[in-house]
Design a protein around this motif. Sequence first.
Motif, PDB file in Angstrom:
ATOM      1  N   GLU A 150       1.090  -1.085  -0.121  1.00  0.00           N
ATOM      2  CA  GLU A 150       0.062   0.018   0.188  1.00  0.00           C
ATOM      3  C   GLU A 150       0.757   1.354  -0.090  1.00  0.00           C
ATOM      4  OE1 GLU A 150      -2.455   0.134   3.376  1.00  0.00           O
ATOM      5  OE2 GLU A 150      -3.486   1.737   2.654  1.00  0.00           O
ATOM      6  N   ASN A 189       5.149  -0.321  -3.977  1.00  0.00           N
ATOM      7  CA  ASN A 189       4.049   0.193  -3.434  1.00  0.00           C
ATOM      8  C   ASN A 189       3.125   0.972  -4.236  1.00  0.00           C
ATOM      9  OD1 ASN A 189       4.026  -0.720  -0.412  1.00  0.00           O
ATOM     10  ND2 ASN A 189       5.849   0.673  -0.357  1.00  0.00           N
ATOM     11  N   ASN A 200      -4.253   5.752   6.474  1.00  0.00           N
ATOM     12  CA  ASN A 200      -4.305   5.158   4.863  1.00  0.00           C
ATOM     13  C   ASN A 200      -4.296   6.199   4.255  1.00  0.00           C
ATOM     14  OD1 ASN A 200      -4.915   2.570   6.138  1.00  0.00           O
ATOM     15  ND2 ASN A 200      -7.012   3.028   6.297  1.00  0.00           N
ATOM     16  N   PRO A 231      -5.844  -2.121  -0.591  1.00  0.00           N
ATOM     17  CA  PRO A 231      -5.817  -1.084  -1.474  1.00  0.00           C
ATOM     18  C   PRO A 231      -5.100  -1.247  -2.969  1.00  0.00           C
ATOM     19  CG  PRO A 231      -5.203  -0.638   0.936  1.00  0.00           C
ATOM     20  CD  PRO A 231      -5.468  -2.282   0.725  1.00  0.00           C
ATOM     21  N   ALA A 232      -3.965  -2.086  -2.792  1.00  0.00           N
ATOM     22  CA  ALA A 232      -3.333  -2.425  -3.985  1.00  0.00           C
ATOM     23  C   ALA A 232      -4.248  -3.194  -4.940  1.00  0.00           C
ATOM     24  CB  ALA A 232      -2.039  -3.402  -4.026  1.00  0.00           C
ATOM     25  N   HIS A 267      -2.314  -8.790   3.210  1.00  0.00           N
ATOM     26  CA  HIS A 267      -1.160  -7.712   3.588  1.00  0.00           C
ATOM     27  C   HIS A 267      -0.553  -8.572   4.649  1.00  0.00           C
ATOM     28  CE1 HIS A 267       1.168  -4.359   4.493  1.00  0.00           C
ATOM     29  NE2 HIS A 267       1.045  -3.919   3.564  1.00  0.00           N
TER      30      HIS A 267
END
Length: 296
Positions: A150, A189, A200, A231-232, A267
């Motif tokens: 991320e 990232n 975040n 997120p990724a 993650h």
Amino acid sequence: MTDHMPSPSDAQADLIAYLDFHVEAGADAALDEHPHDRFSEADTPAPTLRAPRRSAPRAAESPVTPVANTLVPPPGSAPPAAAPRTFGRAASAQPDEAASDARARARQAKTLDELERILADFDACPLRFTAKNLVFADGNPEARVMFLGEAPGADEDRIGKPFMGRSGQLLDKMMKAIGLDRTSAYIGNIVPWRPPGNRNPTPQEVAVCRPFVERQIELVDPDIIVCLGAPATQTLTGSKDGILRTRGRLFPYKLPSREVKLLATLHPAFLLRQPVQKRLAWRDFRSLRALLDGKA
Ligand code: URA
């Protein structure tokens, strides 16, 4: 002489408590020497971005074509000196314009080194002004597999490389379990600067950084992209599902000349908080090994 420290006065204790509260809330970086009244600044019309201009590279210069600084103050607005000093264009650029500027700049990069240089000069993402370092990548750019997290945390920010702290140590162990390490994988990232206080990244920050990570993927040209966390995964697949739904799934990912596979998984930071979920990550990493071996 005694080493007795005077106890703080009530006023000092209040001040310390006030600062502690802000650090807890993520406001852990001093951004400027002087306070700014952002409320009165908000009354000043924001400068707008002009479409990026390309200029021909000059002989003996880097092949990277500089994109002109595209800030244009609107007619009648305050002179540039009135703009906040330390945030570059991040203080005023509209997110869409900043993202299209990012796209134009990222496209210019013909190599990863060029991309890193362009990113280091890019000033329309506010995170760069609070981060200590740009955290571009680690590992082998020739690798067949590219891991994407991320955003950097405190350790990565200090060192300037991704996945250096506890999450990174776990990632290294997970990679080792399937015969990978940082000589056989490339790691980056989706956001290359640490968000203050490890918050975040905002959707705007992700959107502004996204053209750079997309170009980074194109230049690495991996066979398999592994997204670590939601997120990724959401950024690169467009899926809105949570990671417990998407993990273990393979998505198609379009590169300019071919389609490759994108594997979503958990993650390492999540696994540190919920070790019981490691069995799911282990499944995903075994699928990754099988994909690399051409057995899936
Ligand atoms: N978490 C991430 O997503 N990336 C890092 O580089 C470190 C921790």
